[in-house]
Design a protein around this motif. Structure first.
Motif, PDB file in Angstrom:
ATOM      1  N   ALA A 223       9.691  88.073  45.997  1.00  0.00           N
ATOM      2  CA  ALA A 223       9.932  88.841  44.660  1.00  0.00           C
ATOM      3  C   ALA A 223      11.139  89.628  44.820  1.00  0.00           C
ATOM      4  CB  ALA A 223       8.805  89.867  44.385  1.00  0.00           C
ATOM      5  N   ALA A 224      11.443  90.097  46.069  1.00  0.00           N
ATOM      6  CA  ALA A 224      12.693  90.951  46.491  1.00  0.00           C
ATOM      7  C   ALA A 224      13.884  89.699  46.132  1.00  0.00           C
ATOM      8  CB  ALA A 224      12.707  91.302  47.807  1.00  0.00           C
ATOM      9  N   LEU A 225      13.801  88.716  46.857  1.00  0.00           N
ATOM     10  CA  LEU A 225      15.053  87.885  46.689  1.00  0.00           C
ATOM     11  C   LEU A 225      15.163  87.312  45.198  1.00  0.00           C
ATOM     12  CD1 LEU A 225      14.138  85.426  49.942  1.00  0.00           C
ATOM     13  CD2 LEU A 225      16.206  87.074  49.552  1.00  0.00           C
ATOM     14  N   PHE A 226      14.246  87.151  44.603  1.00  0.00           N
ATOM     15  CA  PHE A 226      14.242  86.856  43.161  1.00  0.00           C
ATOM     16  C   PHE A 226      14.755  87.844  42.133  1.00  0.00           C
ATOM     17  CE2 PHE A 226      12.755  85.491  38.852  1.00  0.00           C
ATOM     18  CZ  PHE A 226      13.329  84.467  38.763  1.00  0.00           C
ATOM     19  N   ASP A 227      14.070  88.996  42.229  1.00  0.00           N
ATOM     20  CA  ASP A 227      14.227  90.106  41.436  1.00  0.00           C
ATOM     21  C   ASP A 227      15.192  91.193  41.827  1.00  0.00           C
ATOM     22  OD1 ASP A 227      13.505  91.334  39.038  1.00  0.00           O
ATOM     23  OD2 ASP A 227      12.293  92.688  39.893  1.00  0.00           O
ATOM     24  N   TYR A 228      15.655  91.235  43.019  1.00  0.00           N
ATOM     25  CA  TYR A 228      16.547  92.072  43.443  1.00  0.00           C
ATOM     26  C   TYR A 228      17.855  91.499  44.068  1.00  0.00           C
ATOM     27  CZ  TYR A 228      18.334  96.474  45.661  1.00  0.00           C
ATOM     28  OH  TYR A 228      19.117  97.371  46.224  1.00  0.00           O
ATOM     29  N   ILE A 229      17.599  90.741  45.196  1.00  0.00           N
ATOM     30  CA  ILE A 229      18.883  90.191  45.748  1.00  0.00           C
ATOM     31  C   ILE A 229      19.785  89.212  45.084  1.00  0.00           C
ATOM     32  CG2 ILE A 229      19.583  88.823  47.751  1.00  0.00           C
ATOM     33  CD1 ILE A 229      18.442  91.646  48.482  1.00  0.00           C
ATOM     34  N   ALA A 230      18.950  88.545  44.409  1.00  0.00           N
ATOM     35  CA  ALA A 230      19.645  87.361  43.222  1.00  0.00           C
ATOM     36  C   ALA A 230      20.449  88.183  42.256  1.00  0.00           C
ATOM     37  CB  ALA A 230      18.680  86.610  42.849  1.00  0.00           C
TER      38      ALA A 230
ATOM     39  N   LEU B  18       8.450  81.582  40.996  1.00  0.00           N
ATOM     40  CA  LEU B  18       9.018  82.727  39.926  1.00  0.00           C
ATOM     41  C   LEU B  18      10.051  82.211  38.936  1.00  0.00           C
ATOM     42  CD1 LEU B  18       9.505  85.234  42.591  1.00  0.00           C
ATOM     43  CD2 LEU B  18       7.869  85.676  40.644  1.00  0.00           C
ATOM     44  N   GLN B  19      10.325  80.893  39.158  1.00  0.00           N
ATOM     45  CA  GLN B  19      11.365  80.151  38.335  1.00  0.00           C
ATOM     46  C   GLN B  19      10.705  80.119  36.902  1.00  0.00           C
ATOM     47  OE1 GLN B  19      14.614  79.493  38.930  1.00  0.00           O
ATOM     48  NE2 GLN B  19      14.603  80.030  41.038  1.00  0.00           N
ATOM     49  N   ARG B  20       9.423  79.896  36.861  1.00  0.00           N
ATOM     50  CA  ARG B  20       8.815  79.867  35.554  1.00  0.00           C
ATOM     51  C   ARG B  20       8.305  81.083  34.909  1.00  0.00           C
ATOM     52  NH1 ARG B  20       3.433  80.145  35.810  1.00  0.00           N
ATOM     53  NH2 ARG B  20       2.360  80.166  38.096  1.00  0.00           N
ATOM     54  N   VAL B  21       8.403  82.030  35.349  1.00  0.00           N
ATOM     55  CA  VAL B  21       8.104  83.399  35.068  1.00  0.00           C
ATOM     56  C   VAL B  21       9.031  83.677  33.838  1.00  0.00           C
ATOM     57  CG1 VAL B  21       7.696  85.886  35.098  1.00  0.00           C
ATOM     58  CG2 VAL B  21       6.914  84.062  36.994  1.00  0.00           C
ATOM     59  N   ASP B  22       8.863  84.087  32.658  1.00  0.00           N
ATOM     60  CA  ASP B  22       9.628  84.449  31.361  1.00  0.00           C
ATOM     61  C   ASP B  22      10.757  85.767  31.998  1.00  0.00           C
ATOM     62  OD1 ASP B  22      11.321  85.126  29.308  1.00  0.00           O
ATOM     63  OD2 ASP B  22       9.291  85.039  28.007  1.00  0.00           O
ATOM     64  N   PRO B  23      12.000  85.651  32.045  1.00  0.00           N
ATOM     65  CA  PRO B  23      12.750  86.608  32.380  1.00  0.00           C
ATOM     66  C   PRO B  23      12.663  87.994  31.749  1.00  0.00           C
ATOM     67  CG  PRO B  23      13.908  84.664  32.551  1.00  0.00           C
ATOM     68  CD  PRO B  23      12.787  84.424  31.841  1.00  0.00           C
ATOM     69  N   SER B  24      12.349  87.642  30.418  1.00  0.00           N
ATOM     70  CA  SER B  24      12.108  88.859  29.449  1.00  0.00           C
ATOM     71  C   SER B  24      11.229  89.710  29.712  1.00  0.00           C
ATOM     72  CB  SER B  24      11.936  88.493  27.916  1.00  0.00           C
ATOM     73  OG  SER B  24      10.683  87.646  27.833  1.00  0.00           O
ATOM     74  N   LEU B  25      10.011  89.399  30.811  1.00  0.00           N
ATOM     75  CA  LEU B  25       9.036  90.277  31.054  1.00  0.00           C
ATOM     76  C   LEU B  25       9.526  91.351  32.136  1.00  0.00           C
ATOM     77  CD1 LEU B  25       6.113  87.578  31.854  1.00  0.00           C
ATOM     78  CD2 LEU B  25       6.413  89.263  29.736  1.00  0.00           C
ATOM     79  N   TYR B  26      10.422  90.915  32.954  1.00  0.00           N
ATOM     80  CA  TYR B  26      11.052  91.820  33.947  1.00  0.00           C
ATOM     81  C   TYR B  26      11.902  92.665  33.187  1.00  0.00           C
ATOM     82  CZ  TYR B  26       9.220  88.992  37.811  1.00  0.00           C
ATOM     83  OH  TYR B  26       8.509  88.138  38.716  1.00  0.00           O
ATOM     84  N   GLU B  27      13.056  92.081  32.339  1.00  0.00           N
ATOM     85  CA  GLU B  27      13.920  92.982  31.473  1.00  0.00           C
ATOM     86  C   GLU B  27      13.003  93.895  30.513  1.00  0.00           C
ATOM     87  OE1 GLU B  27      15.821  90.022  29.263  1.00  0.00           O
ATOM     88  OE2 GLU B  27      16.842  89.212  30.949  1.00  0.00           O
ATOM     89  N   ALA B  28      11.943  93.509  30.010  1.00  0.00           N
ATOM     90  CA  ALA B  28      11.241  94.665  29.086  1.00  0.00           C
ATOM     91  C   ALA B  28      10.733  95.791  30.114  1.00  0.00           C
ATOM     92  CB  ALA B  28      10.195  93.816  28.331  1.00  0.00           C
ATOM     93  N   ALA B  29       9.921  95.340  31.167  1.00  0.00           N
ATOM     94  CA  ALA B  29       9.503  96.397  32.069  1.00  0.00           C
ATOM     95  C   ALA B  29      10.552  97.234  32.599  1.00  0.00           C
ATOM     96  CB  ALA B  29       8.578  95.607  33.379  1.00  0.00           C
ATOM     97  N   GLU B  30      11.783  96.615  33.142  1.00  0.00           N
ATOM     98  CA  GLU B  30      12.838  97.411  33.374  1.00  0.00           C
ATOM     99  C   GLU B  30      13.522  98.468  32.446  1.00  0.00           C
ATOM    100  OE1 GLU B  30      16.740  96.759  36.398  1.00  0.00           O
ATOM    101  OE2 GLU B  30      15.883  95.195  35.258  1.00  0.00           O
ATOM    102  N   ILE B  31      13.409  98.023  31.307  1.00  0.00           N
ATOM    103  CA  ILE B  31      13.942  98.905  30.258  1.00  0.00           C
ATOM    104  C   ILE B  31      12.900  99.919  30.016  1.00  0.00           C
ATOM    105  CG2 ILE B  31      14.168  98.911  27.707  1.00  0.00           C
ATOM    106  CD1 ILE B  31      15.338  96.285  27.653  1.00  0.00           C
TER     107      ILE B  31
END
Length: 301
Positions: free
Chosen positions: A98-105, A187-200
């Motif tokens: 999760a850290a590599l995918f959602d933070y480091i990348a 994690l490649q198949r998770v919709d990025p909009s989910l993370y974006e909405a949560a971050e917003i």
């Protein structure tokens, strides 16, 4: 040719031809897995040294097995290795992926995340014998790098009180890369909009991890737990290279205990009984995992 005739010509004549492509795999499966397993089960009901004619003794090997304290102690060690090879790598692997995918990348680029992922996976590429020998050198009580660096005089693999814990730590290092790679692929198949909405909405990284990452890749978590648990139950190579089940029986596991009876004590019937029980336990554990996963999918659908 009329349309009906053309449709009939285009329609497959049958699925029987597809089975021909499965024949080589089926033959190999029977020759390499099914037949040896059945032979092993049959041998477990005999007293045999590996040469000559086996003597039928019925359930005597199993009766002896279930009274053997070393056998039950080996399964206790196996439970500890399940923690080291399945539970701990899964937990750490989830956080790292999760850290590599959602933070480091996002902050350092995809190449950096890929390089770190490859670094975590590197121990999986190394042959078990090579990794075991290198760790044996590093942990040697006299000239080992670990003792030299920290100024210690610890016999990491020779002290019965800490040998199992040392092997567990090595297996965490060895196994960690596998869940990291599987989880990052999931994690490649998770919709990025989910993370974006949560971050917003102001969700912290840990909240995104707990409420988005874990629920979205539950199938991958089940796969990793199952495969790593099976690997821990039948672990042999690292034990053989690092400790040979010692000191004493401090790191004895069922697979090595079976090997010990097969090839050193030349008690093939008893070794076969151990291997048969271990195989049945793996089948039961696999069935239970699949049932839990099936119920989880049904409740989530």
């Amino acid at each position: 040719m009329n349309p009906a005739a053309r449709a009939g010509a285009a329609r497959p004549r049958g699925r029987g031809g597809y089975w021909l492509y499965l024949v080589p795999s089926l033959v190999l499966f029977l020759a390499i897995i099914v037949v040896p397993f059945l032979m092993n089960v049959a041998t477990s009901f005999t007293r045999w040294s590996g040469v000559g004619t086996p003597t039928w003794i019925g359930l005597d090997n199993y009766t002896k097995l279930f009274k053997d304290e070393r056998f039950w102690a080996s399964f206790e060690h196996n439970v500890a290795l399940i923690i080291a090879m399945a539970v701990v790598p899964t937990i750490i692997g989830l956080v790292l992926a999760a850290a590599l995918f959602d933070y480091i990348a996002k902050r350092f680029g995809g190449r950096t995340a890929s390089a770190l992922r490859a670094a975590f996976y590197l121990p999986q590429v190394l042959p078990v014998a090579v990794a075991g020998v290198v760790w044996g050198w590093m942990l040697h009580p006299s000239y080992g790098a670990v003792n030299q660096i920290f100024g210690l005089k610890v016999n990491w693999l020779g002290d019965p009180d800490i040998a199992l814990a040392t092997v567990m730590a090595i297996m965490v290092w060895f196994q960690l890369g596998y869940p990291v790679v599987i989880f990052m692929a999931g994690l490649q198949r998770v919709d990025p909009s989910l993370y974006e909405a949560a971050e917003i909405d102001g969700a912290s990284w840990w909240r995104r991890f707990w409420h988005i990452t874990i629920p979205q890749i539950r199938p991958e978590i089940f796969v990793v737990l199952l495969t790593c648990t099976i690997a821990a139950l039948k672990v042999f190579g690292p034990i053989f290279v690092l400790t040979r089940g010692g000191p004493g029986s401090a790191t004895m596991v069922p697979s090595y205990f079976s090997y010990l009876n097969f090839f050193q004590k030349v008690n093939v019937g008893y070794g076969s009984a151990i291997a048969t029980v271990l195989a049945l336990i793996i089948v039961v554990v696999t069935f239970l995992f699949l049932r839990v996963q099936e119920r989880d999918q049904e409740s989530g659908s």
